[in-house]
Design a protein around this motif. Structure first.
Motif, PDB file in Angstrom:
ATOM      1  N   ALA A   1       1.491  -1.998  -6.723  1.00  0.00           N
ATOM      2  CA  ALA A   1       2.689  -1.538  -6.200  1.00  0.00           C
ATOM      3  C   ALA A   1       3.961  -2.212  -6.857  1.00  0.00           C
ATOM      4  O   ALA A   1       4.967  -1.538  -6.918  1.00  0.00           O
ATOM      5  N   GLU A   2       3.579  -3.548  -7.282  1.00  0.00           N
ATOM      6  CA  GLU A   2       4.745  -4.018  -8.106  1.00  0.00           C
ATOM      7  C   GLU A   2       4.904  -3.175  -9.309  1.00  0.00           C
ATOM      8  O   GLU A   2       6.268  -3.237  -9.939  1.00  0.00           O
ATOM      9  N   ARG A   3       4.180  -2.870 -10.127  1.00  0.00           N
ATOM     10  CA  ARG A   3       4.265  -2.063 -11.401  1.00  0.00           C
ATOM     11  C   ARG A   3       4.841  -0.837 -11.045  1.00  0.00           C
ATOM     12  O   ARG A   3       5.904  -0.586 -11.758  1.00  0.00           O
ATOM     13  N   LYS A   4       4.486  -0.100  -9.992  1.00  0.00           N
ATOM     14  CA  LYS A   4       5.047   1.188  -9.571  1.00  0.00           C
ATOM     15  C   LYS A   4       6.628   1.117  -9.266  1.00  0.00           C
ATOM     16  O   LYS A   4       7.413   2.015  -9.435  1.00  0.00           O
ATOM     17  N   SER A   5       6.874   0.158  -8.484  1.00  0.00           N
ATOM     18  CA  SER A   5       8.227  -0.288  -7.888  1.00  0.00           C
ATOM     19  C   SER A   5       9.153  -0.859  -8.915  1.00  0.00           C
ATOM     20  O   SER A   5      10.548  -1.018  -8.687  1.00  0.00           O
ATOM     21  N   GLY A   6       8.547  -1.535 -10.024  1.00  0.00           N
ATOM     22  CA  GLY A   6       9.327  -2.353 -10.865  1.00  0.00           C
ATOM     23  C   GLY A   6       9.955  -3.453 -10.204  1.00  0.00           C
ATOM     24  O   GLY A   6      11.016  -4.151 -11.057  1.00  0.00           O
ATOM     25  N   LYS A   7       9.424  -4.121  -9.256  1.00  0.00           N
ATOM     26  CA  LYS A   7       9.938  -5.633  -8.842  1.00  0.00           C
ATOM     27  C   LYS A   7       8.879  -6.485  -7.956  1.00  0.00           C
ATOM     28  O   LYS A   7       7.778  -5.871  -7.684  1.00  0.00           O
ATOM     29  N   THR A   8       9.189  -7.490  -7.769  1.00  0.00           N
ATOM     30  CA  THR A   8       8.205  -8.214  -6.875  1.00  0.00           C
ATOM     31  C   THR A   8       8.419  -7.958  -5.484  1.00  0.00           C
ATOM     32  O   THR A   8       9.347  -8.078  -5.099  1.00  0.00           O
ATOM     33  N   LEU A   9       7.181  -8.006  -4.885  1.00  0.00           N
ATOM     34  CA  LEU A   9       7.342  -7.469  -3.523  1.00  0.00           C
ATOM     35  C   LEU A   9       6.944  -8.589  -2.439  1.00  0.00           C
ATOM     36  O   LEU A   9       6.589  -9.570  -2.901  1.00  0.00           O
TER      37      LEU A   9
ATOM     38  N   VAL B   1       0.791  -1.147   0.034  1.00  0.00           N
ATOM     39  CA  VAL B   1       0.059   0.072   0.061  1.00  0.00           C
ATOM     40  C   VAL B   1       0.996   1.239  -0.117  1.00  0.00           C
ATOM     41  O   VAL B   1       0.519   2.141  -0.587  1.00  0.00           O
ATOM     42  N   SER B   2       1.725   1.220   0.875  1.00  0.00           N
ATOM     43  CA  SER B   2       2.773   2.353   0.805  1.00  0.00           C
ATOM     44  C   SER B   2       3.738   2.772  -0.475  1.00  0.00           C
ATOM     45  O   SER B   2       3.791   3.602  -0.666  1.00  0.00           O
ATOM     46  N   LYS B   3       3.807   1.565  -1.006  1.00  0.00           N
ATOM     47  CA  LYS B   3       4.568   1.645  -2.292  1.00  0.00           C
ATOM     48  C   LYS B   3       3.759   2.170  -3.449  1.00  0.00           C
ATOM     49  O   LYS B   3       3.883   3.216  -4.256  1.00  0.00           O
ATOM     50  N   ALA B   4       2.640   1.649  -3.242  1.00  0.00           N
ATOM     51  CA  ALA B   4       1.508   2.194  -4.216  1.00  0.00           C
ATOM     52  C   ALA B   4       1.059   3.517  -4.220  1.00  0.00           C
ATOM     53  O   ALA B   4       0.805   4.438  -5.165  1.00  0.00           O
ATOM     54  N   SER B   5       0.840   3.967  -2.853  1.00  0.00           N
ATOM     55  CA  SER B   5       0.258   5.290  -2.586  1.00  0.00           C
ATOM     56  C   SER B   5       0.930   6.370  -2.392  1.00  0.00           C
ATOM     57  O   SER B   5       1.046   7.603  -2.578  1.00  0.00           O
TER      58      SER B   5
END
Length: 365
Positions: free
Chosen positions: A318-326, A250-254
Motif C-alpha cells: 500500500a505504501e509503495r502504491k500510494s507513495g507515502k507512509t500510512l 488493503v483498500s489502497k493496495a487493492s
C-alpha cells in the motif's frame, strides 16, 4: 452511549487466555510517566458533586491493583473520562424514555414470532416475582439495571417471555462505563470481589461496572500512539482502530473501497467478508493462499496480528502504491446504532469526546 460489543463474542478461547495472561504482570510505565496514588488522584479529579467519591476511589484503586495496570494520571483520567461520558459518574444511570424503548423491543420480538401486540400487553398484566405486574414495572422502568431484572424475571417465569427471548436478555450494556455484559461474562478471571449473583447483575454494581469497564479500556496490549484509539476500541471492540488502519492499507493496495469498521473477517462464518475478499485480490503479490490469508486475518483480535507477514506485507504494498507512509491506527468509521441513541453519532465522535474529557482531567490541578 456505547454500542453493543459485537466482536467480543467471537474472541477465541486461546486468544482470551493469552490476553488474560497479560494481566498477570504489572503494566510498565512509559518513558516520562510517574506512578501516582490511584485512590488519592481519583478523589482529587472527581467533581465534588459526586457524593460517593470515596467509594469510587477505593474501587478504582483496587481495580488497578488487581489488573496490574500502570498507576498513571493518564490511565486514571481515561477511566474517569469514559465514566463521565457514559453515565456522568452514576452507577446505574437513568435512560430517558427507557419504558418506551422496552415496550418497542417486546412488540418487535412479538411481531417477529407472529404474536399480536394486544395479547402480549394482556399477558404482561400478570404479577411478577416482586408483586407488581410486568406491565407496571415496564411502564415505570428508568434504568438498565431495572430493565435487565425485569427481563430476567420474564424469561425465568413466564412462558411468553421464554417464547419471545429464549434465554437472551436484550439489555446489552450496563454500569457507570456502559460496558458490554457479554464482554464481562468472558473476562471474570482475577475479579477481586465475591459475586453475590450473576456476572450480569455484577455489571450493574459500581464495583463491577468499573472493574469490567476498566478491563475493556486498558487491560489489553496495544501499540497505539495515544489513548484516543483505546477510546474508539472501547466503543467498537479491541483493536478496531488498528484494524481500520489495516483495512485502509488493503483498500489502497487493492483498489477496493472498504468500510473502515475494524472487522477483518466474519467471525461466525467461514464465508469471506469484504475485507478478506479484497485481501485475496492481493494473494499473488503476497504469495499467500486463501487459507493462509484467512489464518492470519483471524489474529485480528490480538496484538500478534501486527507480527504477521500479512500485516507487514500489505502495508508495504500500500505504501509503495500510494507513495507515502500510512497510519497504523485510524478511528473506525462506524455509525452508532442503539434504541437509546437519538442523535447521529459515530465511534469517532465518541472517541474524540472522551479524549477531550481525559485532557481536561489531566489539566485539572
Amino acid at each position: 452511549m456505547t454500542a453493543p460489543y459485537s466482536r467480543s463474542a467471537a474472541i477465541t478461547l486461546l486468544a482470551a487466555l493469552i490476553l488474560a495472561g497479560c494481566s498477570t504482570e504489572k503494566t510498565p510505565l512509559k518513558k516520562g510517566e510517574k506512578a501516582i496514588d490511584v485512590e488519592s488522584l481519583v478523589r482529587k479529579k472527581m467533581p465534588a458533586s459526586v457524593k460517593n467519591r470515596d467509594e469510587w476511589a477505593q474501587i478504582i484503586a483496587r481495580t488497578f491493583e488487581s489488573q496490574k495496570l500502570a498507576p498513571t494520571e493518564e490511565n486514571v483520567c481515561s477511566v474517569l473520562a469514559v465514566a463521565q461520558q457514559e453515565s456522568n459518574y452514576q452507577a446505574d444511570p437513568a435512560v430517558p424514555g427507557l419504558n418506551k424503548i422496552a415496550w418497542q423491543e417486546i412488540e418487535r420480538r412479538a411481531a417477529k414470532v407472529h404474536i399480536p401486540a394486544l395479547l402480549v400487553h394482556t399477558a404482561l398484566k400478570i404479577k411478577s416475582p416482586n408483586g407488581k405486574s410486568y406491565s407496571d414495572r415496564l411502564d415505570a422502568v428508568k434504568t438498565e439495571k431495572q430493565l435487565s431484572a425485569i427481563f430476567d424475571d420474564l424469561i425465568d417465569t413466564v412462558p411468553l417471555g421464554q417464547q419471545l427471548f429464549g434465554s437472551f436478555n436484550p439489555v446489552h450494556t450496563g454500569g457507570p462505563m456502559q460496558v458490554s455484559i457479554a464482554f464481562a461474562q468472558q473476562h471474570t478471571r482475577g475479579y477481586p470481589w465475591k459475586m453475590e449473583g450473576t456476572v450480569r447483575q455484577e455489571v450493574f454494581t459500581l464495583r463491577g461496572g468499573l472493574w469490567f469497564g476498566t478491563y475493556h479500556l486498558l487491560n489489553y496490549p496495544a501499540s497505539y500512539s495515544g489513548p484516543l484509539y483505546r477510546f474508539a476500541d472501547f466503543n467498537a471492540g479491541w483493536y478496531a482502530s488498528r484494524n481500520a488502519a489495516f483495512q485502509n492499507a488493503v483498500s489502497k493496495a487493492s483498489g477496493v473501497k472498504l468500510a473502515l469498521d475494524g472487522d477483518l473477517i466474519r467471525y461466525n462464518s467461514r464465508e469471506a467478508g469484504t475485507t478478506e475478499l479484497a485481501v485475496r485480490k492481493l494473494a499473488g503479490q503476497l504469495k499467500m493462499s486463501d487459507s493462509e490469508i484467512r489464518s492470519q486475518l483471524e489474529q485480528g483480535d490480538s496484538l500478534s496480528f501486527e507480527k504477521t507477514d500479512l500485516y507487514s506485507d500489505v502495508f508495504k504494498l500500500a505504501e509503495r502504491k500510494s507513495g507515502k507512509t500510512l497510519p497504523k491506527a485510524l478511528l473506525p468509521g462506524i455509525q452508532l446504532e442503539s434504541p437509546k441513541i437519538t442523535r447521529n453519532l459515530t465511534t469517532a465522535w465518541f472517541a474524540k469526546r472522551v479524549d477531550d474529557r481525559r485532557a481536561k482531567c489531566m489539566a485539572q490541578n
